[in-house]
Design a protein around this motif. Structure first.
Motif, PDB file in Angstrom:
ATOM      1  N   ALA A 160       0.831  -1.199   0.000  1.00  0.00           N
ATOM      2  CA  ALA A 160       0.000   0.000   0.000  1.00  0.00           C
ATOM      3  C   ALA A 160       0.874   1.261   0.000  1.00  0.00           C
ATOM      4  N   ALA A 161       1.985   1.204   0.722  1.00  0.00           N
ATOM      5  CA  ALA A 161       2.920   2.330   0.713  1.00  0.00           C
ATOM      6  C   ALA A 161       3.511   2.518  -0.682  1.00  0.00           C
ATOM      7  N   PHE A 162       3.759   1.414  -1.388  1.00  0.00           N
ATOM      8  CA  PHE A 162       4.218   1.494  -2.775  1.00  0.00           C
ATOM      9  C   PHE A 162       3.181   2.207  -3.641  1.00  0.00           C
ATOM     10  N   LEU A 163       1.914   1.870  -3.464  1.00  0.00           N
ATOM     11  CA  LEU A 163       0.843   2.534  -4.219  1.00  0.00           C
ATOM     12  C   LEU A 163       0.917   4.046  -4.043  1.00  0.00           C
ATOM     13  N   LEU A 164       1.016   4.479  -2.788  1.00  0.00           N
ATOM     14  CA  LEU A 164       1.046   5.918  -2.509  1.00  0.00           C
ATOM     15  C   LEU A 164       2.260   6.584  -3.149  1.00  0.00           C
ATOM     16  N   LYS A 165       3.410   5.944  -3.028  1.00  0.00           N
ATOM     17  CA  LYS A 165       4.638   6.530  -3.574  1.00  0.00           C
ATOM     18  C   LYS A 165       4.620   6.546  -5.099  1.00  0.00           C
ATOM     19  N   HIS A 166       4.212   5.436  -5.693  1.00  0.00           N
ATOM     20  CA  HIS A 166       4.257   5.323  -7.161  1.00  0.00           C
ATOM     21  C   HIS A 166       3.347   6.339  -7.826  1.00  0.00           C
ATOM     22  N   TRP A 167       2.179   6.578  -7.232  1.00  0.00           N
ATOM     23  CA  TRP A 167       1.222   7.502  -7.834  1.00  0.00           C
ATOM     24  C   TRP A 167       1.254   8.876  -7.185  1.00  0.00           C
ATOM     25  N   ASP A 168       2.297   9.114  -6.393  1.00  0.00           N
ATOM     26  CA  ASP A 168       2.541  10.430  -5.787  1.00  0.00           C
ATOM     27  C   ASP A 168       1.326  10.928  -5.007  1.00  0.00           C
ATOM     28  N   LEU A 169       0.815  10.064  -4.137  1.00  0.00           N
ATOM     29  CA  LEU A 169      -0.351  10.394  -3.328  1.00  0.00           C
ATOM     30  C   LEU A 169       0.056  10.590  -1.871  1.00  0.00           C
ATOM     31  N   PRO A 170      -0.450  11.617  -1.225  1.00  0.00           N
ATOM     32  CA  PRO A 170      -0.142  11.787   0.201  1.00  0.00           C
ATOM     33  C   PRO A 170      -0.791  10.678   1.023  1.00  0.00           C
ATOM     34  N   LYS A 171      -0.101  10.228   2.054  1.00  0.00           N
ATOM     35  CA  LYS A 171      -0.688   9.210   2.923  1.00  0.00           C
ATOM     36  C   LYS A 171      -1.858   9.817   3.689  1.00  0.00           C
ATOM     37  N   PRO A 172      -3.033   9.217   3.609  1.00  0.00           N
ATOM     38  CA  PRO A 172      -4.162   9.730   4.392  1.00  0.00           C
ATOM     39  C   PRO A 172      -3.835   9.728   5.883  1.00  0.00           C
ATOM     40  N   ARG A 173      -4.447  10.659   6.604  1.00  0.00           N
ATOM     41  CA  ARG A 173      -4.205  10.689   8.044  1.00  0.00           C
ATOM     42  C   ARG A 173      -4.804   9.449   8.693  1.00  0.00           C
ATOM     43  N   ILE A 174      -4.200   9.059   9.792  1.00  0.00           N
ATOM     44  CA  ILE A 174      -4.618   7.865  10.509  1.00  0.00           C
ATOM     45  C   ILE A 174      -5.490   8.267  11.692  1.00  0.00           C
ATOM     46  N   ILE A 175      -6.641   7.628  11.828  1.00  0.00           N
ATOM     47  CA  ILE A 175      -7.531   7.902  12.952  1.00  0.00           C
ATOM     48  C   ILE A 175      -7.642   6.647  13.813  1.00  0.00           C
ATOM     49  N   SER A 176      -7.953   6.845  15.086  1.00  0.00           N
ATOM     50  CA  SER A 176      -8.100   5.716  15.995  1.00  0.00           C
ATOM     51  C   SER A 176      -9.556   5.424  16.325  1.00  0.00           C
ATOM     52  N   ASP A 177     -10.432   6.409  16.136  1.00  0.00           N
ATOM     53  CA  ASP A 177     -11.849   6.210  16.432  1.00  0.00           C
ATOM     54  C   ASP A 177     -12.657   7.275  15.700  1.00  0.00           C
ATOM     55  N   VAL A 178     -13.971   7.173  15.770  1.00  0.00           N
ATOM     56  CA  VAL A 178     -14.859   8.167  15.179  1.00  0.00           C
ATOM     57  C   VAL A 178     -15.771   8.732  16.265  1.00  0.00           C
ATOM     58  N   GLU A 179     -16.081   9.997  16.140  1.00  0.00           N
ATOM     59  CA  GLU A 179     -16.960  10.658  17.102  1.00  0.00           C
ATOM     60  C   GLU A 179     -18.417  10.269  16.840  1.00  0.00           C
ATOM     61  N   PRO A 180     -19.260  10.336  17.873  1.00  0.00           N
ATOM     62  CA  PRO A 180     -20.687  10.093  17.657  1.00  0.00           C
ATOM     63  C   PRO A 180     -21.237  11.046  16.595  1.00  0.00           C
ATOM     64  N   GLY A 181     -22.015  10.506  15.676  1.00  0.00           N
ATOM     65  CA  GLY A 181     -22.616  11.328  14.634  1.00  0.00           C
ATOM     66  C   GLY A 181     -21.714  11.636  13.452  1.00  0.00           C
ATOM     67  N   GLN A 182     -20.462  11.172  13.478  1.00  0.00           N
ATOM     68  CA  GLN A 182     -19.538  11.447  12.377  1.00  0.00           C
ATOM     69  C   GLN A 182     -20.022  10.782  11.084  1.00  0.00           C
ATOM     70  N   PRO A 183     -20.275  11.549  10.025  1.00  0.00           N
ATOM     71  CA  PRO A 183     -20.645  10.924   8.755  1.00  0.00           C
ATOM     72  C   PRO A 183     -19.476  10.109   8.209  1.00  0.00           C
ATOM     73  N   CYS A 184     -19.744   8.907   7.739  1.00  0.00           N
ATOM     74  CA  CYS A 184     -18.664   8.083   7.210  1.00  0.00           C
ATOM     75  C   CYS A 184     -19.187   7.089   6.189  1.00  0.00           C
ATOM     76  N   VAL A 185     -18.267   6.659   5.338  1.00  0.00           N
ATOM     77  CA  VAL A 185     -18.519   5.589   4.373  1.00  0.00           C
ATOM     78  C   VAL A 185     -17.509   4.485   4.673  1.00  0.00           C
ATOM     79  N   VAL A 186     -17.991   3.276   4.849  1.00  0.00           N
ATOM     80  CA  VAL A 186     -17.146   2.128   5.168  1.00  0.00           C
ATOM     81  C   VAL A 186     -16.910   1.330   3.890  1.00  0.00           C
ATOM     82  N   VAL A 187     -15.645   1.032   3.595  1.00  0.00           N
ATOM     83  CA  VAL A 187     -15.323   0.279   2.380  1.00  0.00           C
ATOM     84  C   VAL A 187     -14.434  -0.923   2.733  1.00  0.00           C
ATOM     85  N   ASP A 188     -14.534  -1.955   1.922  1.00  0.00           N
ATOM     86  CA  ASP A 188     -13.686  -3.142   2.024  1.00  0.00           C
ATOM     87  C   ASP A 188     -13.887  -3.929   3.317  1.00  0.00           C
ATOM     88  N   THR A 189     -14.975  -3.719   4.003  1.00  0.00           N
ATOM     89  CA  THR A 189     -15.345  -4.522   5.169  1.00  0.00           C
ATOM     90  C   THR A 189     -16.759  -4.150   5.571  1.00  0.00           C
TER      91      THR A 189
END
Length: 306
Positions: free
Chosen positions: A46-75
């Motif tokens: 995945a790090a290769f993907l980001l580097k090869h296509w010159d994409l910034p690494k998305p920020r890492i989160i540990s949890d979501v706040e109540p009411g936070q709008p979100c879309v869940v993918v790949d699970t």
């Protein structure tokens, strides 16, 4: 409020690239306000993907706040998502895994789960004609996800449609699939910088089997010897990782991409019994080779028996 798009914990290539792809779609096509985020450090491919296509690494989160709008993918498995997921405002799920259950939402949502090898394939289908608007980096991210999840079409999860979409993306980008996949798998196989505990968690999912909790880890590689040379340390570390993660046992399957087989480490009698009952295998020593086994989703998880 900004909509967060994320995949599962221990993000692999699909759970890194697909959130980026869908956030682009929500922002640039749907006029929304979305951000791709991760639930952990991306693996080496995945790090290769980001580097090869010159994409910034998305920020890492540990949890979501109540009411936070979100879309869940790949699970769709709450065990692979932030602890507060059932108090967030889940607006959509886009996935290609079996339906697990336990995910609660505030109201009706868009849910798409299709029997394809990769979330990125599902997303391109959902985009329809708008997929043609993807910039090269988005096409590259989607191609990388599909080649990763299909192991360059070697995995039994591969469908003719996944292959067709990947080949069309590669043609648009002028990429030779074999050459590009070799670069991806070389990046995936370089695990020298990771500790034994990091390897056991790098690409893993939790699974409950008859009341016994497992962390089912896979390491897909073109150089399995580099991982198996560390088997003593890996098996010793399984105990501490299991205790820290609240599971009973860690299972590690080393997937040999080129030879299309898996090697399961056998640290104790529990795993020995599991290998015998699940795969009809007869372990000799602390490993057992499982010919043809390449997919956790289609071959490993459905076969697990105690």
């Amino acid at each position: 409020m900004k909509t967060l798009v994320f995949g599962h914990k221990s993000p692999d290539t699909d759970s890194t690239g697909s959130p980026i792809l869908w956030a682009w779609y929500l922002n640039e096509v749907k006029g929304g306000n979305a951000e791709a985020v991760l639930l952990g450090e991306p693996n080496t491919e995945a790090a290769f993907l980001l580097k090869h296509w010159d994409l910034p690494k998305p920020r890492i989160i540990s949890d979501v706040e109540p009411g936070q709008p979100c879309v869940v993918v790949d699970t769709n498995n709450p065990a692979e998502l932030p602890a507060g997921i059932n108090h967030a405002d889940v607006q959509a799920v886009i996935d290609h895994h079996r339906l697990v259950g336990g995910l609660e939402t505030k109201g009706p949502i868009d849910m798409t789960i299709r029997p394809l090898a990769c979330t990125a394939t599902v997303m391109i289908d959902l985009m329809g004609g708008d997929a043609a608007r993807m910039p090269d980096w988005a096409k590259g991210a989607a191609l990388t996800c599909i080649l990763s999840d299909t192991l360059e079409f070697r995995s039994p999860t591969t469908t003719a449609h996944d292959r067709k979409v990947a080949e069309a993306l590669a043609a648009d980008l002028g990429i030779n699939i074999g050459d590009y996949a070799a670069q991806m798998f070389a990046a995936k196989s370089d695990v020298s910088a990771f500790s034994d505990a990091e390897l056991l968690r790098m690409d893993s999912k939790e699974f409950d089997l008859a009341g016994t909790k497992f962390r089912v880890s896979v390491l897909e590689t073109t150089a399995p010897a580099t991982v198996l040379d560390r088997k003593a340390g890996l098996m010793e570390t399984m105990t501490s990782v299991a205790a820290e993660d609240g599971v009973d046992q860690v299972l590690l399957f080393v997937i040999d991409i080129l030879n299309k087989e898996a090697t399961l480490l056998i640290p104790n009698d529990l795993v020995k019994t599991l290998a015998e009952k699940s795969f009809g295998a007869t372990p000799a020593g602390n490993t057992v080779v499982l010919p043809g086994v390449m997919s956790r989703k289609k071959q490993i998880i459905p076969s697990l028996t105690l």
